[in-house]
Structures are given as structure tokens and as C-alpha cells.
Design a protein around this motif. Sequence first.
Motif, PDB file in Angstrom:
ATOM      1  N   TRP A   1       4.473  -1.600  13.384  1.00  0.00           N
ATOM      2  CA  TRP A   1       4.561  -2.771  12.402  1.00  0.00           C
ATOM      3  C   TRP A   1       4.328  -2.602  11.063  1.00  0.00           C
ATOM      4  O   TRP A   1       3.906  -1.189  10.732  1.00  0.00           O
ATOM      5  CB  TRP A   1       3.506  -3.845  13.046  1.00  0.00           C
ATOM      6  CG  TRP A   1       3.533  -4.383  14.391  1.00  0.00           C
ATOM      7  CD1 TRP A   1       4.345  -3.930  15.291  1.00  0.00           C
ATOM      8  CD2 TRP A   1       2.809  -5.404  15.223  1.00  0.00           C
ATOM      9  NE1 TRP A   1       4.514  -4.728  16.742  1.00  0.00           N
ATOM     10  CE2 TRP A   1       3.208  -5.237  16.410  1.00  0.00           C
ATOM     11  CE3 TRP A   1       1.632  -6.058  14.715  1.00  0.00           C
ATOM     12  CZ2 TRP A   1       2.717  -6.198  17.275  1.00  0.00           C
ATOM     13  CZ3 TRP A   1       1.073  -6.739  15.430  1.00  0.00           C
ATOM     14  CH2 TRP A   1       1.599  -6.956  16.812  1.00  0.00           C
TER      15      TRP A   1
ATOM     16  N   ASP B   1       0.971  -1.313  -0.082  1.00  0.00           N
ATOM     17  CA  ASP B   1      -0.139   0.014  -0.024  1.00  0.00           C
ATOM     18  C   ASP B   1       0.892   1.241   0.013  1.00  0.00           C
ATOM     19  O   ASP B   1       0.264   2.380   0.034  1.00  0.00           O
ATOM     20  CB  ASP B   1      -0.958  -0.017   1.308  1.00  0.00           C
ATOM     21  CG  ASP B   1      -0.191   0.064   2.530  1.00  0.00           C
ATOM     22  OD1 ASP B   1       0.903  -0.406   2.648  1.00  0.00           O
ATOM     23  OD2 ASP B   1      -0.901   0.324   3.485  1.00  0.00           O
TER      24      ASP B   1
ATOM     25  N   LYS C   1       2.201  -4.007   7.776  1.00  0.00           N
ATOM     26  CA  LYS C   1       1.118  -4.875   7.269  1.00  0.00           C
ATOM     27  C   LYS C   1       1.605  -5.110   5.836  1.00  0.00           C
ATOM     28  O   LYS C   1       2.152  -4.156   5.254  1.00  0.00           O
ATOM     29  CB  LYS C   1      -0.337  -4.150   7.344  1.00  0.00           C
ATOM     30  CG  LYS C   1      -0.713  -4.031   8.695  1.00  0.00           C
ATOM     31  CD  LYS C   1      -2.217  -3.380   8.646  1.00  0.00           C
ATOM     32  CE  LYS C   1      -2.378  -2.131   8.220  1.00  0.00           C
ATOM     33  NZ  LYS C   1      -3.650  -1.352   8.468  1.00  0.00           N
TER      34      LYS C   1
ATOM     35  N   ARG D   1      -4.170  -8.403   7.124  1.00  0.00           N
ATOM     36  CA  ARG D   1      -3.072  -7.571   7.169  1.00  0.00           C
ATOM     37  C   ARG D   1      -1.830  -8.456   6.576  1.00  0.00           C
ATOM     38  O   ARG D   1      -0.826  -8.004   6.798  1.00  0.00           O
ATOM     39  CB  ARG D   1      -2.970  -7.530   8.861  1.00  0.00           C
ATOM     40  CG  ARG D   1      -3.853  -6.441   9.146  1.00  0.00           C
ATOM     41  CD  ARG D   1      -3.569  -6.204  10.835  1.00  0.00           C
ATOM     42  NE  ARG D   1      -4.436  -5.466  11.505  1.00  0.00           N
ATOM     43  CZ  ARG D   1      -5.639  -5.766  11.945  1.00  0.00           C
ATOM     44  NH1 ARG D   1      -5.931  -7.087  12.240  1.00  0.00           N
ATOM     45  NH2 ARG D   1      -6.409  -4.823  12.577  1.00  0.00           N
TER      46      ARG D   1
END
Length: 170
Positions: free
Chosen positions: A160, A108, A162, A144
Motif C-alpha cells: 500500500w 515521503d 501512505k 497515513r
Amino acid sequence: MKLKLTGVIILLIVIIAVLAYINKDTLVEKQQLNNDAIFVVLDKGNEIASYNMDQIITFGENKFKANLKADGKESVEYEYTGVLLKAILEDAGVEFDGKETAIISAIDGYVVAVSIEKLMEDDNVYLAFKREGDWLATREEGGRGPYQMIIRKDKFSQYWCKYAYSVELN
Ligand SMILES: Nc1nc2c(c(=O)[nH]1)N[C@H]1C(S)=C(S)[C@@H](COP(=O)(O)O)O[C@H]1N2
Ligand SMILES: [Mo]
């Protein structure tokens, strides 16, 4: 009356059988999606190694607990399965000398930087592929995964990554 009831029961059995059949197909598809999931190691922008799920798993299926804090929700402890991110980098033969950060990028466009010092810690920076024993769902499926970079010792999960796709040392 009895006949009607028998009809309803048969209909329910048929519906359950059809649903089980459809579910079986999506499970096979999900397995395939996970097997095809690629994670790459970059060096100066060039791909130097690439791994699918079968290859990632050969680095070990380590189970560990970590706290997922989704936006606007209480944090929840889950058991994840994954491999140490440094094990992948070592396998790829990257040069650690003189490097300061590991850059993890996601599909993303999200990017996370982790210090090499943190990356090299025991039992901390993982590339996870299962949660509570189930494959991580992809972004398309509302999950995720298929890979999620997890910093186990972090109290919250905002650092974190994803849908992790690549790692590069800088
Ligand atoms: N690839 C990717 N990873 C990401 C993010 C993101 O937008 N994209 N958001 C971060 C933030 S701000 C949080 S709080 C955590 C948890 O996000 P979630 O609630 O969507 O799981 O994921 C982190 N990792
Ligand atoms: Mo966040």
C-alpha cells in the motif's frame, strides 16, 4: 465544605468547555487540511489533472474492508472509504493502451508500482481517504493520509502507499 465542592465542579465544567472549544477549532482545521489535499495525475512527468478532496469524493464514497498490517504488529481489519484509483485515471483521460504499470508516489519519496492488470480489477485498488468513518490523518499528524493507496485484496499492507500524492502510468 459544600462551597469547596461547588468550586471544584465549576472549575471542571470550565475546563471541559475550554477543551471542547479547542477541539472544535482543530476539527475545523482538520477539515480544511483535508479539503486542500491534492492528488495529481501525471503523464510523461507532466501534470495532466489535479484533484482536491471535494473532487475526489465525487467519484463515490465506496466503503470496503482491508487488513492493515503495521510493522511489528498483528494485522487489523478496518473499514475504509475511498474511490477506485482507475476511476480517477479514467476521468483524467489518460491513455491505458500499451501501459504496464501504475506508479504511485508519496510525499515521503516512497514509490509503489501496481500492474495495470491489478489496477483494472473490480473492487481492488483504491485511493482511500477515510478509515472507520474518520478522515485519514496527515503525515504531520502522525497518520497515513490524507490519501492512502490501498490494495484491498492484499493479505498484508506492505504494498500500500501512505501519503499518496500522484499516479502515473508507464
Ligand atoms: N509512503 C509510504 N508508504 C508505505 C511505506 C512508507 O515508508 N512510505 N512503507 C510500506 C511498508 S514497508 C509497510 S509494512 C506498510 C505499513 O506501514 P505502517 O506500519 O507504517 O503503516 O506501508 C507501506 N507503505
Ligand atoms: Mo514494511
